[in-house]
Design an enzyme around this catalytic site. Sequence first.
Site, PDB file in Angstrom:
ATOM      1  N   LYS A  82       2.281 -10.587   8.432  1.00 15.41           N
ATOM      2  CA  LYS A  82       2.146  -9.149   8.134  1.00 15.41           C
ATOM      3  C   LYS A  82       2.983  -8.335   9.119  1.00 15.41           C
ATOM      4  O   LYS A  82       2.950  -8.576  10.324  1.00 15.41           O
ATOM      5  CB  LYS A  82       0.672  -8.732   8.191  1.00 15.41           C
ATOM      6  CG  LYS A  82       0.466  -7.288   7.797  1.00 15.41           C
ATOM      7  CD  LYS A  82      -0.960  -7.011   7.374  1.00 15.41           C
ATOM      8  CE  LYS A  82      -1.173  -5.554   7.013  1.00 15.41           C
ATOM      9  NZ  LYS A  82      -0.368  -5.133   5.852  1.00 15.41           N
ATOM     10  N   HIS A  96      -5.273 -10.149   9.846  1.00 14.00           N
ATOM     11  CA  HIS A  96      -4.411 -10.593   8.745  1.00 14.00           C
ATOM     12  C   HIS A  96      -3.565 -11.784   9.188  1.00 14.00           C
ATOM     13  O   HIS A  96      -3.409 -12.037  10.383  1.00 14.00           O
ATOM     14  CB  HIS A  96      -3.472  -9.472   8.284  1.00 14.00           C
ATOM     15  CG  HIS A  96      -4.139  -8.463   7.388  1.00 14.00           C
ATOM     16  ND1 HIS A  96      -4.829  -7.391   7.881  1.00 14.00           N
ATOM     17  CD2 HIS A  96      -4.231  -8.382   6.028  1.00 14.00           C
ATOM     18  CE1 HIS A  96      -5.310  -6.679   6.874  1.00 14.00           C
ATOM     19  NE2 HIS A  96      -4.964  -7.260   5.744  1.00 14.00           N
TER      20      HIS A  96
HETATM   21  P1  NAD Z   1       6.093 -10.320   0.726  1.00  8.82           P
HETATM   22  O1  NAD Z   1       7.095 -10.117   1.803  1.00  8.82           O
HETATM   23  O2  NAD Z   1       5.578 -11.693   0.449  1.00  8.82           O
HETATM   24  O3  NAD Z   1       6.650  -9.722  -0.674  1.00  8.82           O
HETATM   25  C1  NAD Z   1       7.448  -8.577  -0.793  1.00  8.82           C
HETATM   26  C2  NAD Z   1       8.527  -8.924  -1.801  1.00  8.82           C
HETATM   27  O4  NAD Z   1       9.268  -7.745  -2.113  1.00  8.82           O
HETATM   28  C3  NAD Z   1       9.531  -9.953  -1.240  1.00  8.82           C
HETATM   29  O5  NAD Z   1       9.643 -11.043  -2.143  1.00  8.82           O
HETATM   30  C4  NAD Z   1      10.822  -9.149  -1.138  1.00  8.82           C
HETATM   31  O6  NAD Z   1      12.001  -9.932  -1.362  1.00  8.82           O
HETATM   32  C5  NAD Z   1      10.618  -8.139  -2.263  1.00  8.82           C
HETATM   33  N1  NAD Z   1      11.512  -6.978  -2.156  1.00  8.82           N
HETATM   34  C6  NAD Z   1      11.943  -6.295  -1.054  1.00  8.82           C
HETATM   35  N2  NAD Z   1      12.799  -5.315  -1.383  1.00  8.82           N
HETATM   36  C7  NAD Z   1      12.941  -5.389  -2.738  1.00  8.82           C
HETATM   37  C8  NAD Z   1      13.701  -4.657  -3.691  1.00  8.82           C
HETATM   38  N3  NAD Z   1      14.523  -3.644  -3.325  1.00  8.82           N
HETATM   39  N4  NAD Z   1      13.604  -4.999  -5.004  1.00  8.82           N
HETATM   40  C9  NAD Z   1      12.792  -6.003  -5.407  1.00  8.82           C
HETATM   41  N5  NAD Z   1      12.069  -6.743  -4.540  1.00  8.82           N
HETATM   42  C10 NAD Z   1      12.136  -6.439  -3.231  1.00  8.82           C
HETATM   43  O7  NAD Z   1       4.891  -9.337   1.108  1.00  8.82           O
HETATM   44  P2  NAD Z   1       3.405  -9.304   0.482  1.00  8.82           P
HETATM   45  O8  NAD Z   1       2.463 -10.030   1.388  1.00  8.82           O
HETATM   46  O9  NAD Z   1       3.432  -9.666  -0.968  1.00  8.82           O
HETATM   47  O10 NAD Z   1       3.078  -7.747   0.668  1.00  8.82           O
HETATM   48  C11 NAD Z   1       3.893  -6.755   0.087  1.00  8.82           C
HETATM   49  C12 NAD Z   1       3.316  -5.373   0.405  1.00  8.82           C
HETATM   50  O11 NAD Z   1       2.030  -5.223  -0.227  1.00  8.82           O
HETATM   51  C13 NAD Z   1       3.070  -5.116   1.906  1.00  8.82           C
HETATM   52  O12 NAD Z   1       3.364  -3.759   2.184  1.00  8.82           O
HETATM   53  C14 NAD Z   1       1.573  -5.392   2.064  1.00  8.82           C
HETATM   54  O13 NAD Z   1       1.008  -4.722   3.162  1.00  8.82           O
HETATM   55  C15 NAD Z   1       1.069  -4.835   0.757  1.00  8.82           C
HETATM   56  N6  NAD Z   1      -0.242  -5.345   0.310  1.00  8.82           N
HETATM   57  C16 NAD Z   1      -1.075  -4.425  -0.246  1.00  8.82           C
HETATM   58  C17 NAD Z   1      -2.285  -4.814  -0.768  1.00  8.82           C
HETATM   59  C18 NAD Z   1      -3.124  -3.782  -1.491  1.00  8.82           C
HETATM   60  O14 NAD Z   1      -4.187  -4.143  -2.046  1.00  8.82           O
HETATM   61  N7  NAD Z   1      -2.669  -2.519  -1.542  1.00  8.82           N
HETATM   62  C19 NAD Z   1      -2.693  -6.159  -0.693  1.00  8.82           C
HETATM   63  C20 NAD Z   1      -1.825  -7.088  -0.107  1.00  8.82           C
HETATM   64  C21 NAD Z   1      -0.583  -6.667   0.380  1.00  8.82           C
END
Ligand code: NAD
Length: 270
Positions: free
Chosen positions: A161, A157
């Site tokens: 991450k 990744h």
């Molecule tokens: P990122 O850090 O870019 O985005 C997360 C967002 O959540 C940030 O903008 C952060 O400010 C916000 N956030 C944090 N606490 C918050 C709150 N209390 N209220 C509102 N917003 C809040 O991360 P990302 O790359 O978008 O990944 C996010 C999650 O999704 C990770 O856990 C990642 O592993 C997971 N993910 C899952 C899949 C899937 O298919 N299941 C795919 C990609 C990423």
Amino acid sequence: MAAVRIGVVGCAGRMGRALVSQILDNENAVLSGGTEHHDSPAVGRPLRHPVTGEELDVVVEADANGLFDRSDVVIDFTCPTATLLHADIAQRTGTALVVGTTGFTDDQAQKLRAAGSKIPVVQAANFSLGVNLLLHLTEEVARRLDEDFDIEVLEMHHRHKVDAPSGTALALGEAAARGRGVELARVSDRVRDGITGARKRGHIGFATLRGGNVVGEHTVMFAAENERVELTHKAGDRAIFARGAVTAALWVHGRAPGVYGMADVLGFDG
Ligand code: NAD
């Protein structure tokens, strides 16, 4: 049929932006709003279309209560502590929840599952069609190949991450363990460093690579003497996860309380 009102918590994140884009492009869905962490510079500003940059008629909020009140479904790809907070709000408002966040401790995962007694929740470590097919195939191959085949799960990744191995790698390990009829916790080798001794027969190993802007790559290897089977998925764009999550949101709207997976959404039988 009225469009399903879908909200996005963490709407300025990498996945949040991809989700907003998919919802705006889907004629069966309408964007009911977005929230961000109270420290985020996005709070209080109008949301912009992630592709065109056009200003939308939606102001990013820090308090998620209002968003849950006016949404049929909320999609959450944030972080474990935020997701648990959102699960509490969803139970109060009766709003369905789609969770893509990964990296939960066992205790946190248990708390999230408990929300399924009150509201419908779809949770998946990976929302792409291809990875869900890979999970299915991994279980099937593990069922057919005996312990002469060592199972290793390799993932790569992007450099940002924060959890390892990825939720998808762990889900692939679970699928392989299910196929073998064993409990992953008893056979998993999560880290190898130094003089580790020889590989144990029947164990499932994990290896993690991090770098650049790689969206997500997973390979499950079945390695025997003189032959090796490899199943690989490569994600080229976050849109594949966002599309799957929006499909899950449309599917879960109006369902009975419970915790569902992508296999349910896609109609796979295991
Ligand atoms: P990122 O850090 O870019 O985005 C997360 C967002 O959540 C940030 O903008 C952060 O400010 C916000 N956030 C944090 N606490 C918050 C709150 N209390 N209220 C509102 N917003 C809040 O991360 P990302 O790359 O978008 O990944 C996010 C999650 O999704 C990770 O856990 C990642 O592993 C997971 N993910 C899952 C899949 C899937 O298919 N299941 C795919 C990609 C990423």
